[in-house]
Design a protein around this motif. Structure first.
Motif, PDB file in Angstrom:
ATOM      1  N   ILE A   1       0.835  -1.204   0.000  1.00 17.07           N
ATOM      2  CA  ILE A   1       0.000   0.000   0.000  1.00 17.07           C
ATOM      3  C   ILE A   1       0.869   1.252   0.000  1.00 17.07           C
ATOM      4  O   ILE A   1       0.622   2.191  -0.763  1.00 17.07           O
ATOM      5  N   LEU A   2       1.927   1.264   0.836  1.00 21.45           N
ATOM      6  CA  LEU A   2       2.838   2.413   0.888  1.00 21.45           C
ATOM      7  C   LEU A   2       3.541   2.615  -0.451  1.00 21.45           C
ATOM      8  O   LEU A   2       3.679   3.746  -0.923  1.00 21.45           O
ATOM      9  N   ASN A   3       3.991   1.535  -1.061  1.00 24.19           N
ATOM     10  CA  ASN A   3       4.660   1.643  -2.371  1.00 24.19           C
ATOM     11  C   ASN A   3       3.710   2.170  -3.438  1.00 24.19           C
ATOM     12  O   ASN A   3       4.105   2.979  -4.283  1.00 24.19           O
ATOM     13  N   GLU A   4       2.458   1.723  -3.409  1.00 26.51           N
ATOM     14  CA  GLU A   4       1.461   2.217  -4.364  1.00 26.51           C
ATOM     15  C   GLU A   4       1.198   3.708  -4.159  1.00 26.51           C
ATOM     16  O   GLU A   4       1.078   4.457  -5.127  1.00 26.51           O
ATOM     17  N   LYS A   5       1.158   4.141  -2.907  1.00 23.25           N
ATOM     18  CA  LYS A   5       0.943   5.566  -2.620  1.00 23.25           C
ATOM     19  C   LYS A   5       2.125   6.402  -3.097  1.00 23.25           C
ATOM     20  O   LYS A   5       1.945   7.478  -3.664  1.00 23.25           O
ATOM     21  N   LYS A   6       3.334   5.902  -2.856  1.00 22.62           N
ATOM     22  CA  LYS A   6       4.529   6.617  -3.305  1.00 22.62           C
ATOM     23  C   LYS A   6       4.550   6.730  -4.827  1.00 22.62           C
ATOM     24  O   LYS A   6       4.871   7.790  -5.376  1.00 22.62           O
ATOM     25  N   ALA A   7       4.215   5.636  -5.511  1.00 23.03           N
ATOM     26  CA  ALA A   7       4.190   5.650  -6.972  1.00 23.03           C
ATOM     27  C   ALA A   7       3.138   6.628  -7.484  1.00 23.03           C
ATOM     28  O   ALA A   7       3.383   7.367  -8.446  1.00 23.03           O
ATOM     29  N   GLN A   8       1.978   6.665  -6.833  1.00 25.30           N
ATOM     30  CA  GLN A   8       0.916   7.583  -7.232  1.00 25.30           C
ATOM     31  C   GLN A   8       1.332   9.042  -7.006  1.00 25.30           C
ATOM     32  O   GLN A   8       1.078   9.894  -7.844  1.00 25.30           O
ATOM     33  N   MET A   9       2.001   9.302  -5.886  1.00 25.05           N
ATOM     34  CA  MET A   9       2.471  10.662  -5.601  1.00 25.05           C
ATOM     35  C   MET A   9       3.521  11.091  -6.618  1.00 25.05           C
ATOM     36  O   MET A   9       3.522  12.230  -7.086  1.00 25.05           O
ATOM     37  N   LYS A  10       4.406  10.165  -6.986  1.00 25.33           N
ATOM     38  CA  LYS A  10       5.444  10.456  -7.985  1.00 25.33           C
ATOM     39  C   LYS A  10       4.801  10.755  -9.337  1.00 25.33           C
ATOM     40  O   LYS A  10       5.186  11.698 -10.024  1.00 25.33           O
ATOM     41  N   LYS A  11       3.798   9.955  -9.688  1.00 24.45           N
ATOM     42  CA  LYS A  11       3.089  10.148 -10.955  1.00 24.45           C
ATOM     43  C   LYS A  11       2.369  11.502 -10.961  1.00 24.45           C
ATOM     44  O   LYS A  11       2.426  12.240 -11.948  1.00 24.45           O
ATOM     45  N   ASN A  12       1.708  11.836  -9.842  1.00 15.48           N
ATOM     46  CA  ASN A  12       1.008  13.124  -9.739  1.00 15.48           C
ATOM     47  C   ASN A  12       1.981  14.296  -9.835  1.00 15.48           C
ATOM     48  O   ASN A  12       1.683  15.309 -10.449  1.00 15.48           O
ATOM     49  N   LYS A  13       3.159  14.153  -9.233  1.00 19.59           N
ATOM     50  CA  LYS A  13       4.169  15.210  -9.276  1.00 19.59           C
ATOM     51  C   LYS A  13       4.670  15.416 -10.702  1.00 19.59           C
ATOM     52  O   LYS A  13       4.821  16.541 -11.174  1.00 19.59           O
ATOM     53  N   GLN A  14       4.899  14.287 -11.412  1.00 18.12           N
ATOM     54  CA  GLN A  14       5.351  14.378 -12.796  1.00 18.12           C
ATOM     55  C   GLN A  14       4.278  15.007 -13.681  1.00 18.12           C
ATOM     56  O   GLN A  14       4.590  15.811 -14.549  1.00 18.12           O
ATOM     57  N   ASN A  15       3.038  14.654 -13.466  1.00 18.59           N
ATOM     58  CA  ASN A  15       1.935  15.225 -14.243  1.00 18.59           C
ATOM     59  C   ASN A  15       1.793  16.727 -13.996  1.00 18.59           C
ATOM     60  O   ASN A  15       1.520  17.483 -14.913  1.00 18.59           O
ATOM     61  N   SER A  16       1.975  17.147 -12.750  1.00 22.85           N
ATOM     62  CA  SER A  16       1.831  18.573 -12.440  1.00 22.85           C
ATOM     63  C   SER A  16       3.003  19.372 -13.015  1.00 22.85           C
ATOM     64  O   SER A  16       2.852  20.522 -13.403  1.00 22.85           O
ATOM     65  N   GLU A  17       4.178  18.756 -13.100  1.00 24.58           N
ATOM     66  CA  GLU A  17       5.328  19.448 -13.662  1.00 24.58           C
ATOM     67  C   GLU A  17       5.209  19.573 -15.180  1.00 24.58           C
ATOM     68  O   GLU A  17       5.595  20.586 -15.757  1.00 24.58           O
ATOM     69  N   THR A  18       4.680  18.558 -15.856  1.00 25.34           N
ATOM     70  CA  THR A  18       4.532  18.618 -17.298  1.00 25.34           C
ATOM     71  C   THR A  18       3.339  19.487 -17.695  1.00 25.34           C
ATOM     72  O   THR A  18       3.310  20.053 -18.776  1.00 25.34           O
ATOM     73  N   GLY A  19       2.362  19.598 -16.810  1.00 23.09           N
ATOM     74  CA  GLY A  19       1.165  20.391 -17.077  1.00 23.09           C
ATOM     75  C   GLY A  19       1.410  21.875 -16.915  1.00 23.09           C
ATOM     76  O   GLY A  19       0.670  22.708 -17.416  1.00 23.09           O
ATOM     77  N   SER A  20       2.494  22.287 -16.228  1.00 27.79           N
ATOM     78  CA  SER A  20       2.768  23.706 -15.974  1.00 27.79           C
ATOM     79  C   SER A  20       3.389  24.393 -17.113  1.00 27.79           C
ATOM     80  O   SER A  20       4.019  23.974 -17.950  1.00 27.79           O
TER      81      SER A  20
END
Length: 168
Positions: A149-168
């Protein structure tokens, strides 16, 4: 007073299961170190009322009448288990039923149903009674599932961070 005694005797005789269910439930929060509760449970056994073990999918926060096979039984509530508080029980009850132990661990609120609560539930046998998994298996599976569960959350947070950086 005699009228109340008559009504009580009537209910105990004609509705013994319901009577004992409510009597036991009324003693759950009593602070006499479960003396009365044990006394009433023994009385129920003498009345040939079977009291069933706690079950993670069927137990509630009060005693309930349940079916086991073709027999009606009283189901012990999760709140009786030492170290398992009302908030943890409410969280578990709100999510019932669980398919398996993994489903249980993934769906519970880990801030409320923490590792100490899981340990106390395990000691009481609720997971064994429900899914026939031993204490050792529970401990091993709990750690593995929680890490997943922790690994899935970390992966999701990393994905969200990458999406927000490319979206800016």
């Amino acid at each position: 007073y005699s009228y109340i005694a008559y009504q009580t005797a009537f209910l105990k005789y004609y509705y013994p299961l319901e009577f004992m269910c409510n009597l036991l439930t009324s003693e759950i929060d009593n602070n006499d170190k479960n003396k009365k509760l044990n006394e009433y449970m023994n009385a129920a056994k003498k009345m040939n009322i079977y009291i069933s073990v706690p079950n993670i999918n069927k137990s509630k926060n009060i005693f309930v009448i349940d079916k086991e096979g073709n027999k009606e039984v009283l189901r012990i509530p999760l709140t009786i288990i030492k170290g398992v508080g009302n908030k943890a029980v409410e969280n578990i009850i709100s999510l019932q039923p669980f398919q398996n132990f993994e489903d249980f661990v993934k769906r519970i609120n880990h801030r409320i149903v923490n590792s100490k609560v899981i340990e106390n539930l395990t000691k009481s046998g609720v997971f064994y009674n429900t899914w026939k998994i031993s204490s050792a298996e529970v401990a091993k599976k709990y750690i593995n599932i929680k890490n997943q569960i922790l690994n899935e959350k970390k992966a999701q947070m990393k994905k969200n961070k990458q999406n927000s950086e490319t979206g800016s």
